[in-house]
Design an enzyme around this catalytic site. Structure first.
Site, PDB file in Angstrom:
ATOM      1  N   GLY A   8      -6.846   0.108  -0.671  1.00 11.38           N
ATOM      2  CA  GLY A   8      -8.280  -0.449  -0.939  1.00 11.38           C
ATOM      3  C   GLY A   8      -9.129  -0.219   0.529  1.00 11.38           C
TER       4      GLY A   8
ATOM      5  CE  LYS B  40       1.087   7.350  -8.316  1.00  5.62           C
ATOM      6  NZ  LYS B  40       1.126   6.600  -7.126  1.00  5.62           N
TER       7      LYS B  40
END
Length: 475
Positions: free
Chosen positions: A54, A286
């Site tokens: 982020g 994943k």
């Protein structure tokens, strides 16, 4: 203000060419036009959550577009009050003094002295404070450009045109429910780009998954066509260091194509794709299998053979699971496969698996690890296991010719659940699962998945449709 960053600082992070300047301004103007922005009204982009990815995402935008201070405003929100421990403060000080550009910038901004005091233990630094100087608490070895940091969520988002969700999936719902309170009087809906990788499982009224984009839609009422997912084969620090990377932005065509163009950089190529479900689910999967990959790497002393065996089995399970969720999922190839590969190779979840296997971490330490942030794979293991273990989703086991829960066809996921959630087994169990002589060829699991025998639209909260179990399939 964003525009207060010195011109000299900007030159440190851009190539300064007139051609690059003009191309960036054209892309910014094109997006502003699509959003109906008037002259003098800046495009307001806000990052929510300041983890590694982020923070890097906001910093990349700041480096590229922050120079157009009259046309765009880029900010990032993080919670206040998170203290930086002394060991981390000492580490930041070492990083500062190893980078002449960062040292000069902090001296010029009269910010260097506080890091000296923090190193000596005479001052406490806070995560939001150091982020303003370009230091993400989860990635202190990669200094970013200075960022405009806001600690009031209401102030950050109430008038935002584009909101970038950089929160862990486990925090997305709660934060966006709070955000929805600040959007009650909005006339237009914002665009939301979610970077979150993870899912939640809901068991009522029918077992189904909730992805971060769905969480955001349910929490805010923002139309799903305005909510997109961005993911790709990337490591945050390497992207900021301008190592070449790819990503995909997925969602409705209305916004994904203009946003892909806006986000594209010479070193960060962004493609667009309509298959939001597969990409978002793969983003969670994943992380699940990356933890196991880290364990295998540590337990076999980085054996290439063992890691390749694990890769074959875990990717076949990922393909199987995505075919349960969507009738025509994008194949695990190209960027999707690359995203899986890089996460298994060098993601924080793989690191976590390694540390568990080496005994340098234990499960009692939780999933929020200092210097790394939230280990999303742990909650995703729990969610996928609980979801796929429901008897209402039973499928016909091809060899045993009896109904079994889908998780019974995913031995790696089952083993990770026993290691991480119930803690009934040690990390060594992941090797035992791989070495089981009864483990079937992963190709057969892929063939089952691609036959559409097990597709369950209800797993995405869609209406039930009739389906038939076919006993001719072999696993």
């Amino acid at each position: 203000m964003v525009g207060s960053i010195e011109a000299m600082d900007r030159n440190l992070y851009s190539n300064g060419s007139v051609h690059n300047f003009n191309a960036l301004e054209e892309k910014l103007d094109e997006l502003r036009s699509r959003l109906g922005k008037a002259n003098g009204d800046p495009l307001r982009i806000v990052g929510v959550g300041a983890g590694a990815w982020g923070s890097v995402f906001a910093a990349v935008l700041q480096d590229s577009y922050g120079q157009f201070r009259d046309k765009v405003q880029i900010r990032i929100w993080r919670r206040p009050g998170r203290a930086v421990d002394r060991a981390t403060a000492e580490h930041i000080f070492e990083v500062i003094n190893s980078r002449e550009d960062v040292l000069r910038r902090l001296i010029r901004r009269c910010a260097y002295l506080k890091y000296v005091e923090a190193r000596l233990g005479d001052r406490t630094l806070y995560a939001d404070e150091i982020l303003k100087d370009g230091f993400c608490l989860n990635m202190v070895e990669t200094p970013l450009c200075p960022l405009k940091v806001v600690t009031s969520l209401q102030e950050a988002v109430w008038d935002a045109d584009i909101v970038v969700n950089g929160l862990p999936s486990t925090e997305t719902k709660d934060v966006f429910e709070e955000i929805s309170n600040y959007w009650n009087e909005r006339i237009t809906d914002p665009i939301i780009i979610s970077l979150a990788k993870g899912i939640e499982a809901a068991l009522e009224p029918l077992p189904h998954i909730i992805t971060p984009t769905q969480m955001i839609h349910q929490a805010t009422g923002v139309p799903i066509e305005n909510i997109l997912y961005l993911g790709g084969p990337n490591i945050a620090s390497e992207i900021y260091n301008k190592e070449y990377a790819n990503a995909r932005i997925c969602g409705a065509e209305k916004w994904r194509k203009p946003l892909a163009k806006f986000l594209r950089q010479p070193h960060f190529i962004v493609w667009d794709n309509s298959d939001l479900v597969t990409h978002e689910v793969m983003g969670g999967l994943k992380n699940v299998y990356a933890i196991g990959a880290g364990m295998v790497a540590a337990l076999t002393k980085e054996s290439a053979t063992s890691k390749s065996v694990y890769f074959a089995h875990c990717t076949s399970e990922m393909i199987f699971i995505t075919h349960l969720l969507t009738e025509e999922p994008e194949k695990l190839a190209g960027p999707l496969l690359a995203d899986t590969y890089v996460t298994l190779l060098k993601g924080r979840n793989a690191w976590y698996g390694q540390m568990l296997a080496k005994g340098e971490l234990n499960r009692d330490m939780g999933e929020n690890i200092s210097g790394k942030g939230m280990i999303q794979g742990v909650s995703a293991v729990k969610a996928f296991y609980e979801l796929l273990s429901q008897s209402s989703l039973n499928v016909l086991h091809p060899e045993e010719n009896k109904p079994v829960a889908p998780v019974e066809l995913c031995p790696i996921l089952k083993t990770l659940y026993k290691i991480l959630i119930t803690r009934k087994q040690s990390s060594q169990a992941i090797l035992q699962a791989l070495r089981d002589e009864n483990l079937n060829d992963p190709r057969e699991r892929i063939e089952i998945a691609q036959s559409h025998v097990f597709y369950r639209p209800s797993l995405l909260g869609q209406p039930l449709t009739s389906f038939r179990l076919q006993d001719k399939v072999v696993i």
